[in-house]
Design a protein around this motif. Structure first.
Motif, PDB file in Angstrom:
ATOM      1  N   LEU A 214       0.932  -1.118   0.212  1.00 33.53           N
ATOM      2  CA  LEU A 214       0.143   0.496  -0.176  1.00 33.53           C
ATOM      3  C   LEU A 214       0.955   1.525   0.567  1.00 33.53           C
ATOM      4  O   LEU A 214       0.414   1.965  -0.612  1.00 33.53           O
ATOM      5  N   ASP A 215       2.050   1.210   0.419  1.00 34.36           N
ATOM      6  CA  ASP A 215       3.081   2.097   0.391  1.00 34.36           C
ATOM      7  C   ASP A 215       3.598   3.164  -1.226  1.00 34.36           C
ATOM      8  O   ASP A 215       3.902   3.508  -0.999  1.00 34.36           O
ATOM      9  N   LYS A 216       3.196   1.388  -2.100  1.00 32.68           N
ATOM     10  CA  LYS A 216       3.710   2.345  -3.373  1.00 32.68           C
ATOM     11  C   LYS A 216       2.514   2.560  -4.158  1.00 32.68           C
ATOM     12  O   LYS A 216       3.022   2.717  -5.125  1.00 32.68           O
ATOM     13  N   ARG A 217       1.605   2.853  -3.491  1.00 31.24           N
ATOM     14  CA  ARG A 217       0.122   2.958  -4.431  1.00 31.24           C
ATOM     15  C   ARG A 217      -1.028   3.584  -3.858  1.00 31.24           C
ATOM     16  O   ARG A 217      -1.147   4.110  -2.504  1.00 31.24           O
ATOM     17  N   GLU A 218      -1.379   4.363  -4.203  1.00 31.44           N
ATOM     18  CA  GLU A 218      -3.255   5.167  -3.841  1.00 31.44           C
ATOM     19  C   GLU A 218      -4.099   3.909  -2.555  1.00 31.44           C
ATOM     20  O   GLU A 218      -4.160   2.984  -3.789  1.00 31.44           O
ATOM     21  N   ALA A 219      -5.001   4.081  -2.400  1.00 28.67           N
ATOM     22  CA  ALA A 219      -5.638   3.493  -1.853  1.00 28.67           C
ATOM     23  C   ALA A 219      -6.698   3.680  -2.645  1.00 28.67           C
ATOM     24  O   ALA A 219      -7.206   4.545  -3.868  1.00 28.67           O
ATOM     25  N   LYS A 220      -7.220   2.055  -2.648  1.00 26.71           N
ATOM     26  CA  LYS A 220      -8.789   1.714  -3.970  1.00 26.71           C
ATOM     27  C   LYS A 220      -9.747   1.505  -3.094  1.00 26.71           C
ATOM     28  O   LYS A 220     -11.022   1.613  -3.762  1.00 26.71           O
ATOM     29  N   THR A 221      -9.903   0.897  -2.187  1.00 30.49           N
ATOM     30  CA  THR A 221     -11.032   0.880  -1.232  1.00 30.49           C
ATOM     31  C   THR A 221     -10.972   1.750   0.127  1.00 30.49           C
ATOM     32  O   THR A 221     -10.474   2.299   0.633  1.00 30.49           O
ATOM     33  N   ILE A 222     -12.351   1.504   0.525  1.00 31.53           N
ATOM     34  CA  ILE A 222     -12.194   2.255   2.000  1.00 31.53           C
ATOM     35  C   ILE A 222     -10.965   1.771   3.005  1.00 31.53           C
ATOM     36  O   ILE A 222     -10.979   2.179   3.850  1.00 31.53           O
ATOM     37  N   LYS A 223     -11.323   0.876   3.113  1.00 24.84           N
ATOM     38  CA  LYS A 223     -10.244  -0.494   4.280  1.00 24.84           C
ATOM     39  C   LYS A 223      -9.089   0.032   4.040  1.00 24.84           C
ATOM     40  O   LYS A 223      -8.454  -0.174   4.888  1.00 24.84           O
ATOM     41  N   GLU A 224      -8.826  -0.237   2.762  1.00 24.45           N
ATOM     42  CA  GLU A 224      -7.001   0.720   2.700  1.00 24.45           C
ATOM     43  C   GLU A 224      -6.492   2.497   1.997  1.00 24.45           C
ATOM     44  O   GLU A 224      -5.392   2.966   3.283  1.00 24.45           O
ATOM     45  N   GLN A 225      -7.904   2.903   2.176  1.00 24.48           N
ATOM     46  CA  GLN A 225      -7.475   4.140   2.740  1.00 24.48           C
ATOM     47  C   GLN A 225      -7.515   4.571   4.448  1.00 24.48           C
ATOM     48  O   GLN A 225      -7.067   5.613   4.309  1.00 24.48           O
ATOM     49  N   TRP A 226      -8.397   3.369   4.731  1.00 22.79           N
ATOM     50  CA  TRP A 226      -8.563   3.799   6.521  1.00 22.79           C
ATOM     51  C   TRP A 226      -7.269   2.819   7.268  1.00 22.79           C
ATOM     52  O   TRP A 226      -6.907   3.512   7.617  1.00 22.79           O
ATOM     53  N   LEU A 227      -6.659   2.298   6.336  1.00 22.97           N
ATOM     54  CA  LEU A 227      -4.860   1.903   7.007  1.00 22.97           C
ATOM     55  C   LEU A 227      -3.951   2.401   6.261  1.00 22.97           C
ATOM     56  O   LEU A 227      -2.983   2.792   7.468  1.00 22.97           O
ATOM     57  N   LYS A 228      -4.323   3.870   5.063  1.00 24.16           N
ATOM     58  CA  LYS A 228      -3.178   4.896   5.147  1.00 24.16           C
ATOM     59  C   LYS A 228      -3.030   6.056   6.595  1.00 24.16           C
ATOM     60  O   LYS A 228      -2.340   6.416   6.857  1.00 24.16           O
ATOM     61  N   GLN A 229      -4.493   5.895   6.673  1.00 21.41           N
ATOM     62  CA  GLN A 229      -4.902   7.381   7.812  1.00 21.41           C
ATOM     63  C   GLN A 229      -3.883   6.897   8.773  1.00 21.41           C
ATOM     64  O   GLN A 229      -3.671   7.008   9.997  1.00 21.41           O
ATOM     65  N   LEU A 230      -4.331   5.383   9.573  1.00 23.27           N
ATOM     66  CA  LEU A 230      -4.075   4.810  10.808  1.00 23.27           C
ATOM     67  C   LEU A 230      -2.470   4.422  10.937  1.00 23.27           C
ATOM     68  O   LEU A 230      -1.842   4.538  11.790  1.00 23.27           O
ATOM     69  N   ILE A 231      -1.552   4.447   9.201  1.00 19.37           N
ATOM     70  CA  ILE A 231       0.124   4.295   9.630  1.00 19.37           C
ATOM     71  C   ILE A 231       0.046   5.695   9.652  1.00 19.37           C
ATOM     72  O   ILE A 231       1.349   5.967  10.645  1.00 19.37           O
ATOM     73  N   HIS A 232      -0.082   6.570   9.181  1.00 15.83           N
ATOM     74  CA  HIS A 232       0.224   7.945   9.116  1.00 15.83           C
ATOM     75  C   HIS A 232       0.404   8.297  11.129  1.00 15.83           C
ATOM     76  O   HIS A 232       0.721   8.862  11.118  1.00 15.83           O
ATOM     77  N   ARG A 233      -0.534   7.858  11.717  1.00 18.93           N
ATOM     78  CA  ARG A 233      -1.018   8.354  13.428  1.00 18.93           C
ATOM     79  C   ARG A 233      -1.073   7.268  13.920  1.00 18.93           C
ATOM     80  O   ARG A 233       0.060   7.769  14.682  1.00 18.93           O
ATOM     81  N   ARG A 234      -0.323   5.817  13.623  1.00 15.00           N
ATOM     82  CA  ARG A 234      -0.010   4.894  14.881  1.00 15.00           C
ATOM     83  C   ARG A 234       1.413   3.935  14.280  1.00 15.00           C
ATOM     84  O   ARG A 234       1.867   3.635  14.957  1.00 15.00           O
ATOM     85  N   GLY A 235       1.669   4.104  13.594  1.00 17.21           N
ATOM     86  CA  GLY A 235       2.468   3.348  12.731  1.00 17.21           C
ATOM     87  C   GLY A 235       2.281   2.080  12.083  1.00 17.21           C
ATOM     88  O   GLY A 235       1.078   1.480  12.134  1.00 17.21           O
ATOM     89  N   LYS A 236       3.494   1.199  11.491  1.00 13.62           N
ATOM     90  CA  LYS A 236       3.317  -0.177  11.142  1.00 13.62           C
ATOM     91  C   LYS A 236       2.851  -1.002  11.624  1.00 13.62           C
ATOM     92  O   LYS A 236       1.794  -1.374  11.451  1.00 13.62           O
ATOM     93  N   LYS A 237       3.505  -1.016  12.327  1.00 18.23           N
ATOM     94  CA  LYS A 237       3.075  -2.229  13.173  1.00 18.23           C
ATOM     95  C   LYS A 237       1.412  -2.515  13.840  1.00 18.23           C
ATOM     96  O   LYS A 237       1.348  -3.577  14.152  1.00 18.23           O
ATOM     97  N   VAL A 238       0.915  -1.735  14.526  1.00 16.32           N
ATOM     98  CA  VAL A 238       0.459  -1.235  15.170  1.00 16.32           C
ATOM     99  C   VAL A 238      -0.970  -1.567  14.403  1.00 16.32           C
ATOM    100  O   VAL A 238      -1.992  -2.211  14.358  1.00 16.32           O
ATOM    101  N   THR A 239      -0.662  -1.148  12.637  1.00 22.22           N
ATOM    102  CA  THR A 239      -1.662  -0.917  12.030  1.00 22.22           C
ATOM    103  C   THR A 239      -2.173  -2.119  11.306  1.00 22.22           C
ATOM    104  O   THR A 239      -3.118  -2.326  10.890  1.00 22.22           O
ATOM    105  N   ALA A 240      -1.305  -2.883  11.684  1.00 19.50           N
ATOM    106  CA  ALA A 240      -0.856  -4.881  10.818  1.00 19.50           C
ATOM    107  C   ALA A 240      -1.327  -4.959  11.926  1.00 19.50           C
ATOM    108  O   ALA A 240      -2.741  -6.787  11.828  1.00 19.50           O
ATOM    109  N   ILE A 241      -1.856  -5.250  13.296  1.00 14.66           N
ATOM    110  CA  ILE A 241      -2.263  -5.437  14.026  1.00 14.66           C
ATOM    111  C   ILE A 241      -3.724  -5.017  14.083  1.00 14.66           C
ATOM    112  O   ILE A 241      -4.908  -6.320  14.145  1.00 14.66           O
ATOM    113  N   ALA A 242      -4.424  -4.528  13.677  1.00 14.41           N
ATOM    114  CA  ALA A 242      -5.392  -3.589  13.451  1.00 14.41           C
ATOM    115  C   ALA A 242      -5.942  -4.743  12.340  1.00 14.41           C
ATOM    116  O   ALA A 242      -6.662  -4.652  12.233  1.00 14.41           O
TER     117      ALA A 242
END
Length: 268
Positions: A214-242
């Motif tokens: 997902l780091d290499k492209r734009e979000a295509k779904t609502i879940k991917e959009q949520w993931l990008k926002q969560l990565i920005h706020r909490r980091g990749k490892k917390v996002t992976a658990i979420a």
């Protein structure tokens, strides 16, 4: 019932009589849930999963031992099983490297064992993938983000009886991807002891792969959009658990309602 739950009711030393009393006391408690019973097919699917894991562990252990010993003897080998299989016979046949004959024989025997283990692991991998392809539930679960053949099979085995859980959060807690509860409230980390460690590890690795992609492209779904926002706020490892948490909840809903996964696309 889980042996860990029954142990709380054990009095005295562990004997057959005391175990029977503890089981009887635990069975009377409404808060102690019974363990799930699985079908013959699920038992066999669980069995081939365990066979595959054992073959992989044995292959890795044997290859590591060979590689480490040869490195100590001044024979570094590139990464990968192919490089190891190519170099060991060359080292055994080299009469000028000073290795004693008894070690050459033992080394060649280990080389043959590794070659057989690799063939065995590959055969089990093919049978495992075939079992996943033949199972309709596994095919549906494979549509989830970050879920491959192993994740699909483990999810199916863990959630094969949705009625065993009261809700999706309980299913996620059983896997071990929810924060540890504290009476004082607040948000904590997940437990490393409770839950299905193998499934949690597979889902976590799959979620990290999704995040890296997902780091290499734009979000295509609502879940991917949520993931990008969560990565920005909490980091990749917390996002992976979420994401692993959401994957288990989604899988639970799919099995309970007998539906397919349909990701919500972004409009425009």
């Amino acid at each position: 019932m889980s042996a860990r739950r029954v142990k709380a009711f054990l009095q005295g030393h562990k004997t057959d009589a005391n175990d029977a009393i503890a089981i009887g006391l635990a069975a009377l408690q409404p808060a102690v849930k019974s363990s799930r019973t699985i079908t013959l097919e699920e038992q066999c699917q669980q069995g081939i999963t365990m066979m595959r894991d054992l073959a992989v562990r044995q292959k890795v252990a044997l290859a590591k031992q060979l590689r480490d010993q040869l490195l100590e003897l001044g024979h570094p080998i590139n990464k990968g099983d192919a490089a190891l299989l190519r170099c060991v016979p060359e080292i055994v046949e080299d009469a000028e490297n000073g290795l004693p004959d008894f070690y050459r024989e033992a080394l060649y025997h280990q080389y043959q064992q590794l070659r057989d283990l690799l063939a065995h692991a590959e055969a089990l991998e093919q049978r495992f993938k075939e079992a996943v392809r033949q199972d309709p539930v596994c095919r549906r679960l494979s549509a989830l983000e970050g879920v491959g053949p192993v994740g699909a099979m483990l999810l199916k085995l863990a959630l094969s009886q949705p009625g065993h859980f009261n809700n999706a959060r309980q299913a996620a807690a059983c896997v071990g991807v929810t924060p540890v509860q504290h009476s004082s409230g607040g948000k904590g980390s997940i437990s490393k002891l409770a839950g299905d460690k193998k499934l949690r590890s597979v889902l976590f690795e799959g979620a990290l792969a999704v995040i890296r992609s997902l780091d290499k492209r734009e979000a295509k779904t609502i879940k991917e959009q949520w993931l990008k926002q969560l990565i920005h706020r909490r980091g990749k490892k917390v996002t992976a658990i979420a994401l692993a948490n959401k994957t288990v909840r989604t899988a639970y809903a799919m099995l309970k309602k007998n539906t397919d996964y349909q990701p919500a696309l972004l409009v425009g």
